[in-house]
Motif scaffolding. Structure first.
Motif: not given
Length: 194
Positions: A98-103, A149-150, A126-129, A140-144
């Motif tokens: 719980p003391e860490k943030d995961f990406a 968070k990207i 919940r997580h950055p990518i 082609p690039k997607t809307e993501l």
């Protein structure tokens, strides 16, 4: 402040310098404190002759990263129910640390199919990518791509593949420069991929 951990999933069969360059670049040129190289276990329902046992692949990741303070091997998925999904691994890690943030760290090619991942919306919420570039990325690039968070990281483009390395070893080619010295020694000692 919570430590930021980037999770780099792979079979690492074998881990090569391309994996290390990307993982190290993510630690040095983003706000991540560490990158954990998460060895994906062998799926018991799939017959893959070329996939080494989990502990051999973990040993190679350990040997490849032991001189890099901020790169860590991880066997976190070895004891989770199979087949496993990234969303479950992330939930497990959040509970355990719980003391860490995961990406997540993924290649641009994986971003295109990310919408097909199990509970991908939950992961994004919940997580950055962190996305690293790939030459093979021509569609082609997607809307993501524009999602908040990207995070696109301008990492070196590494087009070395583990399958290329396995094939070259089988053909008796010298591919030593593509592997860290300790990984090459282990493969050689154990007579892997021949």
């Amino acid at each position: 402040m919570k430590k930021k951990i980037g999770l780099y999933f792979g079979t690492f069969n074998p881990i090569h310098i391309g994996h290390l360059v990307i993982a190290n670049h993510m630690v040095e040129f983003s706000e991540l404190d560490e990158v954990w190289l998460v060895v994906t276990p062998h799926n018991p329902f799939k017959k893959k002759k070329s996939l080494l046992e989990d502990y051999h692949r973990l040993e190679m990741v350990f040997r490849a990263t032991e001189n890099y303070f901020n790169l860590k091997p991880s066997n976190i998925e070895f004891n989770l129910p199979q087949p496993n999904y990234t969303v479950n691994t992330l939930a497990h890690l959040e509970e355990k640390y719980p003391e860490k943030d995961f990406a997540l760290l993924i290649g641009e090619d994986n971003l295109k199919t990310f919408h097909k991942w199990k509970n991908h919306e939950v992961i994004l919420e919940r997580h950055p990518i962190y996305v690293y570039p790939r030459i093979t990325n021509k569609s082609p690039k997607t809307e993501l791509y524009e999602h908040e968070k990207i995070k696109k990281i301008d990492a070196p483009i590494m087009e070395i593949s583990s399958s290329f390395i396995r094939k070259a070893i089988k053909e008796g080619k010298n591919i030593e420069p593509l592997l860290s010295e300790k990984v090459w020694q282990y493969i050689d000692e154990m007579n892997f991929y021949k």
